[in-house]
Write a protein that holds these residues in place. Structure first.
Motif, mmCIF file in Angstrom:
data_model
loop_
_atom_site.group_PDB
_atom_site.id
_atom_site.type_symbol
_atom_site.label_atom_id
_atom_site.label_comp_id
_atom_site.label_asym_id
_atom_site.label_seq_id
_atom_site.Cartn_x
_atom_site.Cartn_y
_atom_site.Cartn_z
ATOM 1 N N GLN A 1 0.749 -1.353 -0.069
ATOM 2 C CA GLN A 1 -0.133 -0.173 0.024
ATOM 3 C C GLN A 1 0.867 1.293 -0.014
ATOM 4 O O GLN A 1 0.696 2.240 -0.500
ATOM 5 N N PHE A 2 1.765 1.141 0.670
ATOM 6 C CA PHE A 2 2.823 2.244 0.694
ATOM 7 C C PHE A 2 3.269 2.724 -0.536
ATOM 8 O O PHE A 2 3.369 3.954 -1.024
ATOM 9 N N ILE A 3 3.674 1.691 -1.562
ATOM 10 C CA ILE A 3 4.170 1.856 -2.762
ATOM 11 C C ILE A 3 3.245 2.181 -3.711
ATOM 12 O O ILE A 3 3.226 3.304 -4.430
ATOM 13 N N SER A 4 1.957 1.397 -3.755
ATOM 14 C CA SER A 4 0.923 1.770 -4.459
ATOM 15 C C SER A 4 0.200 3.041 -4.483
ATOM 16 O O SER A 4 0.084 3.948 -5.358
ATOM 17 N N SER A 5 0.156 3.559 -3.108
ATOM 18 C CA SER A 5 -0.467 4.837 -3.029
ATOM 19 C C SER A 5 0.273 5.982 -3.395
ATOM 20 O O SER A 5 -0.155 7.101 -3.980
ATOM 21 N N THR A 6 1.852 5.854 -3.296
ATOM 22 C CA THR A 6 2.699 6.743 -3.694
ATOM 23 C C THR A 6 2.534 7.009 -5.195
ATOM 24 O O THR A 6 2.508 8.212 -5.710
ATOM 25 N N ASN A 7 2.559 5.683 -6.086
ATOM 26 C CA ASN A 7 2.564 5.750 -7.329
ATOM 27 C C ASN A 7 1.131 6.334 -8.143
ATOM 28 O O ASN A 7 1.042 6.931 -9.020
ATOM 29 N N ALA A 8 0.298 6.351 -7.061
ATOM 30 C CA ALA A 8 -1.126 6.661 -7.569
ATOM 31 C C ALA A 8 -1.477 7.948 -7.208
ATOM 32 O O ALA A 8 -2.642 8.804 -7.400
ATOM 33 N N ALA A 9 -0.364 8.585 -6.343
ATOM 34 C CA ALA A 9 -0.525 10.166 -5.954
ATOM 35 C C ALA A 9 -1.886 10.044 -5.067
ATOM 36 O O ALA A 9 -2.816 11.084 -5.204
ATOM 37 N N ASP A 10 -2.013 9.268 -4.132
ATOM 38 C CA ASP A 10 -3.239 9.025 -3.297
ATOM 39 C C ASP A 10 -2.931 9.367 -1.707
ATOM 40 O O ASP A 10 -2.304 8.205 -1.124
ATOM 41 N N PRO A 11 -2.707 10.490 -1.262
ATOM 42 C CA PRO A 11 -2.270 10.878 0.073
ATOM 43 C C PRO A 11 -3.103 10.171 1.402
ATOM 44 O O PRO A 11 -2.564 9.739 2.265
ATOM 45 N N ALA A 12 -4.500 10.101 1.143
ATOM 46 C CA ALA A 12 -5.206 9.396 2.156
ATOM 47 C C ALA A 12 -4.993 7.998 2.200
ATOM 48 O O ALA A 12 -4.599 7.300 3.186
ATOM 49 N N ALA A 13 -4.592 7.328 1.111
ATOM 50 C CA ALA A 13 -4.275 5.584 1.190
ATOM 51 C C ALA A 13 -2.911 5.532 1.647
ATOM 52 O O ALA A 13 -2.618 4.811 2.282
ATOM 53 N N PHE A 14 -1.997 6.621 1.468
ATOM 54 C CA PHE A 14 -0.685 6.484 1.923
ATOM 55 C C PHE A 14 -0.760 6.493 3.504
ATOM 56 O O PHE A 14 0.153 5.700 4.103
ATOM 57 N N LEU A 15 -1.210 7.423 3.899
ATOM 58 C CA LEU A 15 -1.338 7.743 5.478
ATOM 59 C C LEU A 15 -1.963 6.435 6.059
ATOM 60 O O LEU A 15 -1.670 6.138 7.204
ATOM 61 N N GLU A 16 -3.041 5.920 5.480
ATOM 62 C CA GLU A 16 -3.630 4.584 6.063
ATOM 63 C C GLU A 16 -2.568 3.517 6.351
ATOM 64 O O GLU A 16 -3.006 2.651 6.936
ATOM 65 N N ALA A 17 -1.458 3.452 5.412
ATOM 66 C CA ALA A 17 -0.734 2.250 5.542
ATOM 67 C C ALA A 17 0.169 2.396 6.862
ATOM 68 O O ALA A 17 0.723 1.530 7.357
ATOM 69 N N PHE A 18 0.219 3.586 7.432
ATOM 70 C CA PHE A 18 0.813 3.809 8.995
ATOM 71 C C PHE A 18 -0.060 3.614 9.816
ATOM 72 O O PHE A 18 -1.267 4.082 9.869
ATOM 73 N N ALA A 19 0.799 3.382 11.230
ATOM 74 C CA ALA A 19 -0.038 3.144 12.426
ATOM 75 C C ALA A 19 -0.352 4.905 12.971
ATOM 76 O O ALA A 19 0.597 5.593 12.299
ATOM 77 N N ARG A 20 -1.266 5.057 13.813
ATOM 78 C CA ARG A 20 -1.387 6.511 14.210
ATOM 79 C C ARG A 20 0.154 7.081 14.983
ATOM 80 O O ARG A 20 0.133 8.271 15.036
ATOM 81 N N ASP A 21 0.623 6.202 15.703
ATOM 82 C CA ASP A 21 1.980 6.566 16.258
ATOM 83 C C ASP A 21 2.870 6.165 15.580
ATOM 84 O O ASP A 21 4.282 6.114 16.260
ATOM 85 N N ALA A 22 3.005 5.929 14.574
ATOM 86 C CA ALA A 22 4.242 5.599 13.699
ATOM 87 C C ALA A 22 5.220 6.442 13.480
ATOM 88 O O ALA A 22 5.185 7.943 13.873
ATOM 89 N N THR A 23 6.711 6.165 13.043
ATOM 90 C CA THR A 23 7.826 7.262 12.807
ATOM 91 C C THR A 23 8.356 6.918 11.520
ATOM 92 O O THR A 23 8.019 5.819 11.338
ATOM 93 N N LEU A 24 8.835 7.950 10.894
ATOM 94 C CA LEU A 24 9.467 8.071 9.777
ATOM 95 C C LEU A 24 10.831 8.765 9.997
ATOM 96 O O LEU A 24 10.552 9.992 10.168
ATOM 97 N N GLU A 25 12.003 8.222 9.587
ATOM 98 C CA GLU A 25 13.024 8.879 9.702
ATOM 99 C C GLU A 25 13.626 8.845 8.285
ATOM 100 O O GLU A 25 14.019 7.786 7.554
#
Length: 538
Positions: free
Chosen positions: A440-464
């Motif tokens: 979902q992280f990859i496909s939502s990026t390629n589809a330019a879908d920000p909502a689907a992109f965020l749904e791939a992450f937990a609410r308390d996730a971290t990205l470095e």
């Protein structure tokens, strides 16, 4: 580019955490120039302003990491200017000095893993030093060191403040010493590119031949394989043209010296905000800064002639870098890969044979695995002949990874899922079975879908992302808008394999678009059907 909207200009929304560092860079650049203007020695102020580059090297780290990175940068900037000035007046010697210094600095950055902005700004300082009077080389270096120390103290104070206010930071990576074969190859290529560019530029008789050396170092310094250098060479030439035009607009007015210092400071601050995000835009700003600095120190009689010389020298450096990057023997890369594979297997065997494995033993295996990943990633970006050679080693690489995973799990290998993990490691190079959240992280990026992109992450996730840490979905949404979908990023899967910890996956992606372009590993930690952690560091 394979981005969704390749014709759209990149959206640059810097992380708010970078703004204080940008302000430090502005102050440390403008202050010595304005003080020097008051005392009537503008050349000294312009030289001292080079030390402000040190501020960029400590951003996003914990206090001790910030201190180490920025202090190292300050010392190297001062040393580079001193060496460059000492060789001034001897053009051919200057080329050799800058080339040797570029190799040393590249090797240091590979060992320390300080990351962006890499060695190019320090090489720029050394090359700029070749245009200074040689009679006071040590004095020039001390001026740069003084500003560098001021920058170091200010960004370290910012890091301490971030720690007190729970702002994001990342711990320093361990030192890789002695230098690895991959580091030695990168240093040798960078040095060779700088040397060839310098010799050609000096022989051409054009003004400011040092810019050809800076261009070669910028193209080669953080990745000398063909997939990177071809693209960066074009960006370097295009960025130089735009940057010189920008500087020429400023110089077309009768600007007071104090305002020149402020303009240089603003450009320094802008470099802080974009250097880790968009190479092409960073080149525009760095070129404008260097051109304005050079003309302010020694005003040119013909601005147009000087601009053409700079563009020509940049083209010389870019072409030299591309030629050096493509002059690689497949057998050398193959030996490097085989050596990395052997190191992984030997360290894994020692770990498995130990009755009471220590943390040191486990870290050694993990570090050998990380190095193998780096070698394979860089080999995948080499010219076609090298790629075909490395492709034949895929089973050997996969087997080494499986051995390491099994050794790291140790007596936990009997736990549910561990055998499957090892089995998958042996087969992942060919099957690419993606866990759903990563897909979902990859496909939502390629589809330019920000909502689907965020749904791939937990609410308390971290990205470095190379030391910049984003917390929660709000932080990740900000990163997405400035570095991912916001710059029309597109992902192509290159490799997938399980990590050494449970629920961890290392995914190698080829990234294209209007922001970062390149190939590297991303480390995902999953929590059920969501991503709980993502680290981008390769």
């Amino acid at each position: 580019m394979n981005g969704e909207h390749p014709g759209r200009l990149p959206r640059l929304r810097p992380d708010p955490a970078d703004y204080p560092v940008a302000i430090v860079a502005l102050l440390c650049t403008a202050t010595p120039v304005m003080i020097a203007a008051l005392v009537g020695d503008i050349s000294a102020g312009l030289t001292a302003s080079l030390g402000a580059f040190a501020a960029m090297y400590g951003a996003g780290r914990r206090a001790l990491g910030t201190l180490a990175a920025s202090a190292s940068a300050a010392a190297l900037l001062a040393l580079g200017v001193t060496l460059g000035a000492a060789s001034a007046g001897h053009p051919w010697l200057s080329v050799i000095v800058v080339a040797a210094f570029a190799a040393t600095v590249t090797l240091y950055f590979e060992a320390s893993q300080f990351g962006a902005p890499g060695p190019q700004l320090i090489v720029l300082a050394c090359a700029a030093g070749t245009g200074l009077p040689p009679s006071n080389a040590v004095g020039h270096g001390l001026l740069v060191l003084a500003t560098g120390v001021m920058s170091c103290l200010l960004v370290t104070a910012l890091a301490v403040w971030r720690a007190r206010t729970a702002r994001s930071a990342t711990s320093a990576d361990p030192l890789w010493w002695p230098p690895t074969p991959a580091a030695l190859l990168l240093a040798a290529r960078t040095s060779a590119g700088v040397l060839v560019a310098g010799l050609l530029a000096t022989a051409s008789g054009l003004a400011h031949p040092y810019w050809a050396m800076v261009a070669a170092a910028g193209v080669l310094g953080q990745g000398s394989y063909a997939a990177v250098t071809d693209r960066r060479a074009l960006q370097r030439i295009g960025g130089a043209i735009v940057g010189i035009l920008l500087a020429a607009v400023v110089l077309s007015f009768d600007v007071p010296t104090a305002l020149v210092g402020i303009a240089l400071g603003m450009l320094q601050g802008l470099v802080v905000l974009v250097v880790a995000r968009n190479y092409a835009v960073a080149v525009v700003i760095i070129t404008a800064y260097a051109f304005l600095l050079s003309d302010s120190a020694e005003p040119a009689s013909g601005l147009g002639e000087l601009a053409l010389a700079w563009i020509g020298q940049t083209a010389v450096g870019a072409v030299a870098a591309v030629a050096v990057a493509r002059a690689v023997w497949p057998g050398l890369i193959e030996r490097m890969v085989r050596s990395a594979v052997d190191d992984v297997r030997q360290s894994a065997t020692l770990l498995a044979a130990g009755t009471t494995p220590t943390q040191h033993d486990m870290r050694r295996v993990q570090q050998r695995l990380k190095y193998l990943d780096r070698v394979v990633e860089r080999a995948g970006g080499e010219r076609r002949g090298v790629q075909l050679t490395i492709a034949r080693l895929s089973p050997l690489i996969a087997a080494a990874r499986a051995t390491a995973v099994a050794a790291l799990h140790g007596d936990q290998a009997a736990q549910p899922g561990a055998d499957a993990l090892v089995t998958h490691e042996r087969n992942s190079m060919s099957h690419h079975t993606l866990p759903a959240p990563i897909e979902q992280f990859i496909s939502s990026t390629n589809a330019a879908d920000p909502a689907a992109f965020l749904e791939a992450f937990a609410r308390d996730a971290t990205l470095e992302d190379w030391g910049r840490v984003f917390h929660g979905q709000d932080g990740i949404a900000r990163w997405n808008s400035t570095d991912n979908i916001g710059v029309q990023a597109h992902f192509d899967l290159v490799d997938l394999r399980p990590g050494t910890a449970p629920s961890t996956w290392i995914v190698t992606l080829a990234v294209s678009g209007n922001g970062y372009n390149g190939t590297g590993p991303m480390t995902f930690v999953l929590d059920g059907d969501r991503i709980s952690s993502l680290v981008i560091s390769g």
